[in-house]
Design an enzyme around this catalytic site. Sequence first.
Site, PDB file in Angstrom:
ATOM      1  N   ARG A  40       1.218   9.937   5.602  1.00 31.10           N
ATOM      2  CA  ARG A  40       1.375   8.589   6.156  1.00 31.10           C
ATOM      3  C   ARG A  40       2.692   7.959   5.695  1.00 31.10           C
ATOM      4  NH1 ARG A  40      -3.758   8.275   7.938  1.00 31.10           N
ATOM      5  NH2 ARG A  40      -5.558   8.352   6.557  1.00 31.10           N
ATOM      6  N   LYS A  50      -2.273  -1.556  -3.838  1.00 34.01           N
ATOM      7  CA  LYS A  50      -3.130  -0.372  -3.784  1.00 34.01           C
ATOM      8  C   LYS A  50      -2.308   0.891  -3.853  1.00 34.01           C
ATOM      9  CE  LYS A  50      -6.284   1.737  -0.577  1.00 34.01           C
ATOM     10  NZ  LYS A  50      -6.780   1.737   0.751  1.00 34.01           N
ATOM     11  N   LYS A 106       0.851  -1.191   0.000  1.00 31.72           N
ATOM     12  CA  LYS A 106       0.000   0.000   0.000  1.00 31.72           C
ATOM     13  C   LYS A 106       0.882   1.235   0.000  1.00 31.72           C
ATOM     14  CE  LYS A 106      -3.654   2.378   2.493  1.00 31.72           C
ATOM     15  NZ  LYS A 106      -4.638   2.325   3.578  1.00 31.72           N
ATOM     16  N   GLU A 163       7.065  -6.725   1.551  1.00 28.42           N
ATOM     17  CA  GLU A 163       5.822  -6.604   2.324  1.00 28.42           C
ATOM     18  C   GLU A 163       4.898  -7.796   2.054  1.00 28.42           C
ATOM     19  OE1 GLU A 163       4.826  -4.643   4.604  1.00 28.42           O
ATOM     20  OE2 GLU A 163       5.944  -2.768   4.498  1.00 28.42           O
ATOM     21  N   TYR A 222     -15.314   1.125  -6.770  1.00 25.11           N
ATOM     22  CA  TYR A 222     -16.568   1.821  -6.452  1.00 25.11           C
ATOM     23  C   TYR A 222     -17.607   1.624  -7.557  1.00 25.11           C
ATOM     24  CZ  TYR A 222     -13.665   3.804  -2.829  1.00 25.11           C
ATOM     25  OH  TYR A 222     -12.837   3.934  -1.748  1.00 25.11           O
ATOM     26  N   SER A 231     -10.190   5.852  -4.598  1.00 24.10           N
ATOM     27  CA  SER A 231     -11.070   7.006  -4.774  1.00 24.10           C
ATOM     28  C   SER A 231     -10.585   7.990  -5.840  1.00 24.10           C
ATOM     29  CB  SER A 231     -11.246   7.716  -3.435  1.00 24.10           C
ATOM     30  OG  SER A 231      -9.985   8.105  -2.895  1.00 24.10           O
ATOM     31  N   ARG A 246     -10.456  10.459   1.848  1.00 25.01           N
ATOM     32  CA  ARG A 246     -10.338  11.159   3.141  1.00 25.01           C
ATOM     33  C   ARG A 246     -11.531  12.089   3.339  1.00 25.01           C
ATOM     34  NH1 ARG A 246      -3.758  11.334   3.195  1.00 25.01           N
ATOM     35  NH2 ARG A 246      -3.617   9.082   2.959  1.00 25.01           N
TER      36      ARG A 246
HETATM   37  C1  PBG Z   1      -6.996   3.495   5.370  1.00 28.21           C
HETATM   38  C2  PBG Z   1      -7.503   3.424   4.008  1.00 28.21           C
HETATM   39  C3  PBG Z   1      -7.413   4.405   3.021  1.00 28.21           C
HETATM   40  C4  PBG Z   1      -8.023   3.901   1.890  1.00 28.21           C
HETATM   41  C5  PBG Z   1      -8.505   2.652   2.204  1.00 28.21           C
HETATM   42  N1  PBG Z   1      -8.167   2.357   3.515  1.00 28.21           N
HETATM   43  C6  PBG Z   1      -6.896   5.765   3.087  1.00 28.21           C
HETATM   44  C7  PBG Z   1      -5.515   6.042   3.402  1.00 28.21           C
HETATM   45  O1  PBG Z   1      -4.671   5.169   3.540  1.00 28.21           O
HETATM   46  O2  PBG Z   1      -5.239   7.225   3.543  1.00 28.21           O
HETATM   47  C8  PBG Z   1      -8.131   4.625   0.586  1.00 28.21           C
HETATM   48  C9  PBG Z   1      -9.131   4.078  -0.366  1.00 28.21           C
HETATM   49  C10 PBG Z   1      -9.458   5.001  -1.467  1.00 28.21           C
HETATM   50  O3  PBG Z   1      -8.795   6.042  -1.675  1.00 28.21           O
HETATM   51  O4  PBG Z   1     -10.423   4.702  -2.197  1.00 28.21           O
HETATM   52  N2  PBG Z   1      -7.771   2.764   6.268  1.00 28.21           N
END
Ligand code: PBG
Length: 330
Positions: free
Chosen positions: A224, A255, A203, A240, A320, A281, A213
Amino acid sequence: MSTSVDRFDLVERPRRLRRTAAIRRLVQENRLSAADLVLPVFVREGATEPIAIGSMPGVVQHSRDSLMRAATEAAEAGVGGIMIFGVPKERDACGDVAIASDSILAEAVRWTKQATGNSLPVIADLCLDEFTSHGHCGVLDADGNVDNDATLAVYQQMGITLAEAGSDILGLSGMMDGQVGAVREALDDAGHLDTAILAYAAKYASAFYGPFRDAVESALQGDRKTYQQDPANALESLREVRLDIAEGADMVMVKPALPYLDILARTADSVDVPVAAYIVSGEYSMIEAAAAAGMIDRERAILEAHMSVKRAGASVICTYWATEVARLIK
Ligand code: PBG
């Protein structure tokens, strides 16, 4: 017919297999299937009707009723699973609300199981970022850094809460070291031997999470980068993935999806567990925005994006558009 053209003596003419739609269909190497798709949903505590998300046109924060409708529609369309994110009313520094047996996420898992039973596997997001007042995926130490091992203890309790609520699969998205092993141990000790773990193994610290967010009303200041991966790195993903599988992950995820197809392909080549990819997203909103502006053909772009992810090696695609794509390909 232009009879005057000199014909070349080509040994191979790949265009022969592209001549008609039926021939193209015959030789198509990859096919999208509704069963591969997982629908991520947001559920807002206290919502009595769906609430639009400004930066994700077409996606909402669900109420109990609209969640149950969306789950039923997804199952009827043949979608393969549903992934749930909770948006709580209250947040705190330690994410205590995430552990409570009546957390919005645990409740949403129960409502979804009530609506669709075993016809639609439920994946609950196991992470603290929706529940902490500071928006980080873990708890903070005295210096304000995310404390890895203190976070693991909270994840263990959250895992038990979500397994008790009936989650089929837990989506471990926090990127803490050792999270898969810690949660597996806690689940097994509590008798939840059959609750599966989907590890967000690779990730990345990505700009493409921006609209998410907004969707979860994240309070995050800063970034992060001390726990999510640097987009410059590829080998690190294999590490990982290796660690997560060694700790007991049943499935692994890459991801975001489209900017990381190389990582997805390498991961799929290197493991013997199902590999998921998440069209996040920002990837969703970019296509929707470009289509709304008349710049691209919306349906073609959506299907091409999903096919790319499938071709790169994903056997599960979190998207989505899951219900819409399932209907389009029927
Ligand atoms: C964190 C999490 C995130 C997403 C899924 N789980 C956000 C992040 O790491 O900041 C993002 C998913 C998306 O952008 O559609 N629990």
